[in-house]
Design a protein around this motif. Sequence first.
Motif, mmCIF file in Angstrom:
data_model
loop_
_atom_site.group_PDB
_atom_site.id
_atom_site.type_symbol
_atom_site.label_atom_id
_atom_site.label_comp_id
_atom_site.label_asym_id
_atom_site.label_seq_id
_atom_site.Cartn_x
_atom_site.Cartn_y
_atom_site.Cartn_z
ATOM 1 N N LEU A 114 0.816 -1.220 0.000
ATOM 2 C CA LEU A 114 0.000 0.000 0.000
ATOM 3 C C LEU A 114 0.847 1.267 0.000
ATOM 4 N N ALA A 115 2.173 1.127 0.027
ATOM 5 C CA ALA A 115 3.058 2.295 -0.083
ATOM 6 C C ALA A 115 3.256 2.638 -1.554
ATOM 7 N N GLY A 125 18.224 -0.246 7.294
ATOM 8 C CA GLY A 125 17.522 -0.323 8.564
ATOM 9 C C GLY A 125 16.612 0.832 8.901
ATOM 10 N N THR A 126 16.448 1.774 7.993
ATOM 11 C CA THR A 126 15.588 2.931 8.254
ATOM 12 C C THR A 126 14.113 2.539 8.140
ATOM 13 N N ILE A 127 13.278 3.170 8.959
ATOM 14 C CA ILE A 127 11.836 2.908 8.978
ATOM 15 C C ILE A 127 11.102 4.158 8.496
ATOM 16 N N ILE A 128 10.251 3.979 7.498
ATOM 17 C CA ILE A 128 9.403 5.054 6.990
ATOM 18 C C ILE A 128 7.968 4.709 7.372
ATOM 19 N N HIS A 129 7.388 5.467 8.274
ATOM 20 C CA HIS A 129 6.065 5.152 8.790
ATOM 21 C C HIS A 129 4.949 5.613 7.844
ATOM 22 N N SER A 130 3.736 5.161 8.145
ATOM 23 C CA SER A 130 2.561 5.487 7.328
ATOM 24 C C SER A 130 2.394 6.990 7.176
ATOM 25 N N GLY A 131 2.126 7.412 5.955
ATOM 26 C CA GLY A 131 1.814 8.814 5.709
ATOM 27 C C GLY A 131 3.015 9.727 5.595
ATOM 28 N N VAL A 133 15.318 -1.823 5.025
ATOM 29 C CA VAL A 133 14.402 -0.681 5.098
ATOM 30 C C VAL A 133 12.972 -1.187 5.257
ATOM 31 N N GLN A 134 12.196 -0.500 6.086
ATOM 32 C CA GLN A 134 10.771 -0.781 6.228
ATOM 33 C C GLN A 134 9.978 0.429 5.735
ATOM 34 N N VAL A 135 8.998 0.153 4.908
ATOM 35 C CA VAL A 135 8.118 1.213 4.422
ATOM 36 C C VAL A 135 6.682 0.787 4.709
ATOM 37 N N HIS A 136 6.003 1.565 5.539
ATOM 38 C CA HIS A 136 4.669 1.216 6.007
ATOM 39 C C HIS A 136 3.593 1.695 5.030
ATOM 40 N N PRO A 137 2.358 1.246 5.197
ATOM 41 C CA PRO A 137 1.281 1.630 4.267
ATOM 42 C C PRO A 137 1.129 3.142 4.128
ATOM 43 N N PHE A 138 0.862 3.554 2.887
ATOM 44 C CA PHE A 138 0.511 4.929 2.536
ATOM 45 C C PHE A 138 1.677 5.909 2.655
ATOM 46 N N HIS A 170 8.577 9.392 11.097
ATOM 47 C CA HIS A 170 7.258 9.102 11.655
ATOM 48 C C HIS A 170 6.126 9.626 10.754
ATOM 49 N N PRO A 171 4.879 9.236 11.065
ATOM 50 C CA PRO A 171 3.746 9.616 10.209
ATOM 51 C C PRO A 171 3.622 11.128 10.003
ATOM 52 N N GLY A 172 3.331 11.494 8.769
ATOM 53 C CA GLY A 172 3.077 12.892 8.440
ATOM 54 C C GLY A 172 4.312 13.722 8.199
#
Length: 263
Positions: free
Chosen positions: A9-10, A39-45, A22-27, A61-63
């Motif tokens: 959904l990303a 190892g970086t995390i990209i959160h939703s939104g 790397v982690q990429v969360h929905p949206f 983080h989100p937004g």
Amino acid sequence: MTNTLISPLASIHPEAKLAEGVQVHPFAVIEANTEIGEGTIIHSGAVIHSGARIGKHCEIHPGAVIAGIPQDLKYAGEDSIAIIGDGTRVRECVTVNRGTVSRGKTVVGKNCLLMAYSHVAHDCVLGDNIIIGNATQLAGEVEIDDYAIASGGTLVHQFVRIGRHVMIQGGSRVNKDIPPYTLVGREPLCYCGINIVGLRRRGMSNDQIYCINDIYRTIYQRGLNNTEALATVEKEVGECPEREEILGFIRASSRGIIRGNMD
């Protein structure tokens, strides 16, 4: 991309460069001409615009919006980037604009914490281990040196420089340079002493702290103008890295430094 977790959904441009883990969360949205470290995390939104260069083990983080177009009317679409150093955490709804022709890049160093709703404008340069409090706003081409803390709601004028190990009271309006190792606050903003708690946390010795305190007593509490104060410091305080850093910072200041406490 072993161990990389990408939500279907990303929205990720095929030319984006994502390292292992790397982690990429929905949206989340990641555009072309972007690089994201291991190892970086990209959160939703979160939105990672063209020109973003994000290091290893960061968390967005989100937004949050990284490498947005500069809010500068002189910006004419020139190529530029926004760099986020390894281990930096970017909290909710933070904005980091990319650079302009002035420097070509905005830089946030390693192991920084940008708290929610803070803003880092075009061509800012932040060192390592810096904390930017909630809703703090940095105008264009601000420079902040290592281990400085700008508490929540601080407003920093364009071209201001903030020295190492500075602590700024929340809600402050900063329109002059702030020399290293100092604690500043009140309204209007002024020198309130040295950041003794921060210096001890960083492992500075009592001799170093006493030396820094003596320097600022001369600069701010002996009724001398800056030229007289700096000459007196050179005459009365023995050579040490802290002395040279403080003198060099003040002499290089084009905006002038914050005033002393007049109480």
